[in-house]
Design a protein around this motif. Sequence first.
Motif, PDB file in Angstrom:
ATOM      1  N   MET A 145      80.767 -30.723  46.319  1.00 52.96           N
ATOM      2  CA  MET A 145      80.329 -31.866  47.085  1.00 52.96           C
ATOM      3  C   MET A 145      79.991 -31.419  48.492  1.00 52.96           C
ATOM      4  O   MET A 145      80.477 -30.397  48.966  1.00 52.96           O
ATOM      5  CB  MET A 145      81.419 -32.935  47.093  1.00 52.96           C
ATOM      6  CG  MET A 145      82.584 -32.650  48.035  1.00 52.96           C
ATOM      7  SD  MET A 145      83.873 -33.907  47.942  1.00 52.96           S
ATOM      8  CE  MET A 145      82.999 -35.344  48.538  1.00 52.96           C
ATOM      9  N   ASP A 184      89.050 -24.672  50.275  1.00 55.09           N
ATOM     10  CA  ASP A 184      87.764 -24.968  50.913  1.00 55.09           C
ATOM     11  C   ASP A 184      87.874 -26.007  52.012  1.00 55.09           C
ATOM     12  O   ASP A 184      87.675 -27.196  51.773  1.00 55.09           O
ATOM     13  CB  ASP A 184      86.735 -25.419  49.872  1.00 55.09           C
ATOM     14  CG  ASP A 184      85.400 -25.725  50.552  1.00 55.09           C
ATOM     15  OD1 ASP A 184      85.241 -25.367  51.743  1.00 55.09           O
ATOM     16  OD2 ASP A 184      84.529 -26.330  49.901  1.00 55.09           O
ATOM     17  N   ARG A 212      85.459 -21.694  55.527  1.00 57.90           N
ATOM     18  CA  ARG A 212      85.396 -22.498  54.300  1.00 57.90           C
ATOM     19  C   ARG A 212      85.340 -21.606  53.045  1.00 57.90           C
ATOM     20  O   ARG A 212      84.261 -21.374  52.486  1.00 57.90           O
ATOM     21  CB  ARG A 212      84.202 -23.466  54.306  1.00 57.90           C
ATOM     22  CG  ARG A 212      84.345 -24.611  55.298  1.00 57.90           C
ATOM     23  CD  ARG A 212      83.269 -25.661  55.085  1.00 57.90           C
ATOM     24  NE  ARG A 212      83.320 -26.184  53.733  1.00 57.90           N
ATOM     25  CZ  ARG A 212      82.286 -26.769  53.113  1.00 57.90           C
ATOM     26  NH1 ARG A 212      81.144 -26.923  53.758  1.00 57.90           N
ATOM     27  NH2 ARG A 212      82.409 -27.208  51.888  1.00 57.90           N
ATOM     28  N   GLU A 239      85.036 -20.755  49.493  1.00 58.03           N
ATOM     29  CA  GLU A 239      84.649 -21.431  48.242  1.00 58.03           C
ATOM     30  C   GLU A 239      85.049 -20.508  47.089  1.00 58.03           C
ATOM     31  O   GLU A 239      86.217 -20.207  46.939  1.00 58.03           O
ATOM     32  CB  GLU A 239      83.146 -21.757  48.262  1.00 58.03           C
ATOM     33  CG  GLU A 239      82.785 -22.719  49.397  1.00 58.03           C
ATOM     34  CD  GLU A 239      82.537 -24.150  48.945  1.00 58.03           C
ATOM     35  OE1 GLU A 239      82.990 -24.553  47.866  1.00 58.03           O
ATOM     36  OE2 GLU A 239      81.876 -24.892  49.694  1.00 58.03           O
ATOM     37  N   ASP A 262      78.070 -20.703  47.716  1.00 60.70           N
ATOM     38  CA  ASP A 262      79.214 -21.509  47.281  1.00 60.70           C
ATOM     39  C   ASP A 262      79.842 -20.928  46.023  1.00 60.70           C
ATOM     40  O   ASP A 262      80.840 -20.232  46.077  1.00 60.70           O
ATOM     41  CB  ASP A 262      78.743 -22.963  47.090  1.00 60.70           C
ATOM     42  CG  ASP A 262      79.873 -23.938  46.855  1.00 60.70           C
ATOM     43  OD1 ASP A 262      80.877 -23.551  46.259  1.00 60.70           O
ATOM     44  OD2 ASP A 262      79.746 -25.110  47.259  1.00 60.70           O
ATOM     45  N   ASP A 288      75.211 -24.561  48.456  1.00 58.63           N
ATOM     46  CA  ASP A 288      75.545 -25.963  48.738  1.00 58.63           C
ATOM     47  C   ASP A 288      75.344 -26.228  50.227  1.00 58.63           C
ATOM     48  O   ASP A 288      76.253 -26.009  51.013  1.00 58.63           O
ATOM     49  CB  ASP A 288      76.995 -26.247  48.345  1.00 58.63           C
ATOM     50  CG  ASP A 288      77.454 -27.620  48.820  1.00 58.63           C
ATOM     51  OD1 ASP A 288      76.605 -28.457  49.149  1.00 58.63           O
ATOM     52  OD2 ASP A 288      78.676 -27.840  48.856  1.00 58.63           O
ATOM     53  N   GLU A 295      73.056 -30.230  44.804  1.00 60.81           N
ATOM     54  CA  GLU A 295      73.701 -28.949  45.047  1.00 60.81           C
ATOM     55  C   GLU A 295      73.696 -28.188  43.733  1.00 60.81           C
ATOM     56  O   GLU A 295      73.899 -28.772  42.677  1.00 60.81           O
ATOM     57  CB  GLU A 295      75.126 -29.243  45.535  1.00 60.81           C
ATOM     58  CG  GLU A 295      76.137 -28.158  45.381  1.00 60.81           C
ATOM     59  CD  GLU A 295      77.548 -28.638  45.794  1.00 60.81           C
ATOM     60  OE1 GLU A 295      77.707 -29.787  46.274  1.00 60.81           O
ATOM     61  OE2 GLU A 295      78.487 -27.859  45.632  1.00 60.81           O
TER      62      GLU A 295
END
Length: 642
Positions: free
Chosen positions: A1, A351, A435, A437, A530, A545, A581
Amino acid sequence: MKSPLHAANPAVPVSSESTAPTISQLMDARMTRRTAMQGMAAAGVYGLFGCATSAPQGTGSSLTFTESGRFMDETHHVAPGYNVNALVRWGDPLHADAPDFNPRQQTAAAQERQFGANNDYVAFMPLPRGSTSSTRGLLCVNHEYVTPSLMWPGFEAADYAKNVTREQCETEMAAVGHSIVEVERRGGLWTINLKSGYNRRISARSTPMRIAGPAAGHPRMATRADVSGTRVIGTMSNCAGGTTPWGTVLTAEENIQNFFTGDASTGREAAAWKRMGINGRGRYQWGRHVDRFNLNREPNEANRFGWIVEIDPYDPKSMPVKRTALGRCKYECANTVISHDGRVAVYCGDDERMNYVYKFVTRDAYNASKTEANRDLLDNGTLYVARFDAKKMQWLPLVFGQGPLTKANGFENQGDVLIEARRAADLLGATPMDRPEDVEVNPLTGRVYVVLTYNEQRKPDQVDAANPRGPNNFGHIIEIIPPMVNGKMDHAATECPWEFFIIGGDPKKPEHGARYLGPVSANGWIAAPDNLAFDPKGRIWIATDGQDDWAGFNDSVYAAETSGPMRGVTRNFFSCPRGAECTGPAFTPDGKTLFLSVQHPAEEKGSTFDKPSTRWPDFRPDMPPRPSVVAITKADGGEIGS
Ligand code: FEO
Ligand code: CA
Ligand code: CA
C-alpha cells in the motif's frame, strides 16, 4: 500500500548538529569496495564472497528482452513478445457455487467466497505437494487492505467515517487477509480451478487462528473473547510474506494501525500503541461496529496483530498460526533460508521510516525427511535486529534479560520483548532505516538483499553508512554477505559484511545521487523499490511502489543480474496501470511464468468508484478498477527475461 506520511520512529532524535560524514563520503567508501568486488566478479573470484554462481562472460546481459517504456496511462505495458493475463481479480468467485461479483451489492458473505481486495504477496506452491510442477499449483495471495473510495459507490457524497455501515465494515473485513486458489496452465493459458478443494479464503472477519510461541498466553494477549490469549479471529494488513522449506506460506501483518479506532492517549497500552503508530484515528471504522477493534473496549486486541502468520495451503482445514517468536512490528515480509547447519533463518523488514531490519534463527534444525517435524520450528529461536556500521553489520539479539531488555526497562519476560519488539530494538541501538520492505535471499548465492524503498523525511544530518541520502526520494538496495562455514553460508552469523547493490534514481541527474554499476537506460533506472523475486537463474526482479510520486511514471518491474559485469544494471520489464503498485512477483520453478500483483489500480487523488482514473483490467463501464494477479508468459513459451 502507499505509505502514509507520518509516524517516523519517535526514538530517533533529530540532531541539530551533525558529526556524520557527508553523503558523498559515505557512498564513495561503500562504492569503492563494490567496484573492487565488481572487478573480482569479472575475474571470476566469487568464492571470496561465497557466491556459488559463475558470472556471465563478456559485457552483455543474459536478460535479452527489449525494455519496456515509461508510462502514466490507464493500462499495463510489458516488454515486446510477452503476454499478460489477468488471472484472478478482486471479487472473482473462488468456488463453483460462489456468487458472481456485484460491485453495487457487495456483502460480507459473498466476499468471503470471492477473491479479496488489494492483492499483494503471491506465492506459487506446486501441486502435488513436494513436486516442482510449473503448470499446476496453488496461488497463495495476500489481501493487504481495501480502498474505500474505490470500493463503495457514492463514496464522494457520503461521509465515510460517519456513515459506513456495519455490513460495509464486515465486507471490508472479509475482503482482507489471504486467498488460496488452484491454478493450472493448459495450452499456454493459466486458469483458476473453481472445483478445487484447496480454494480457500482467510479473512479478518471469520478465520480462527492459533497464537503460538513465547507471547502465546501472555496477559497482554488476552481479551474478553479469548481469556487464554491463544486464539484470535483473523489476519489483516497482509503485505508481503515468504514460503518455508516445509511447504507453508508466511504472511506478514504490516500496517495494523489503520484498523483500530478509539482514544489512544490513555490506558496501560498507550505508550506501546504510540510506538506502533496506533493513534486511534484508523483509516477504517471497524471499531465503531465491532468492539474488538475499538482500543478502549478491548485494549489488548491490537497486541494480537502485527505478527508473522503461518498458513499450510496444502491442508484446507488447517488453522493459521501466529508465530510470536518472530516478534511484532509492521512486518513487510518473512523470507526463509536454510543455514549451514540446518537451522532456518527468517528475514523480515519493518516497513516504516526509521525502523529496522530483523532476522529470526530457529533453535532446531530443519528436518528434510519428515515434514511434520517442522510444524512448530518457528516457535523456538532467537530474534535479532540489524545495526549497520561502515564496514560491517551486526545482528543484535532480542532476548529478555540480556543487555537493556530487563525489568528496569519495563520488560517482564520474553513475551513483552516480542510484543514490543520495536522498543526493544530501540534500546539495543539498531540502525533506523529508510523503510525496510522486502528482505530476500538469492537462492543461488545466499546473499541477502534488503530493500529500502525511500525516506523523504530523513534529514541531511541523519544520514549514516547504510542510509546515505537525506532526503532519500528514490530508495536503495543493500546486499548482506553472510560468512561461509564449511562451504555453506552461515545465516545464523551475528556479523556480516555488506554492500550497496543499487542506489536508486536517475544517474543522469547528479542531484538524485543515484549509483549503478553499469549504464542503465533512460527507461531502466528505478525509484521506490519494494518487493523482490529471484528467477531460477538467480537474477533479481524488483517491483516498485511509488514511482508515480517520486519519478513521475507508473510503478514498474525491473530485472537485473546479481553477478557478472551487468550486476545491478536494472532493465524495465513491465509497467502497471495508473494508480497501481506492482507487487508480489513470483516465478514458477521453470521460470516461464511470472505472477504479479497489480495492487490498487486507480488509487489516486480524486479517483472514486464512480469516477475512477482507470477501469483496469475490465474497462467496462459497470465495473470498477479491480486489483488482480496477472500471469505473464512469453509468447514463444520461453523463459521470462529472454
Ligand atoms: Fe505493504 Fe510495505 O508495503
Ligand atoms: Ca510492499
Ligand atoms: Ca510499499
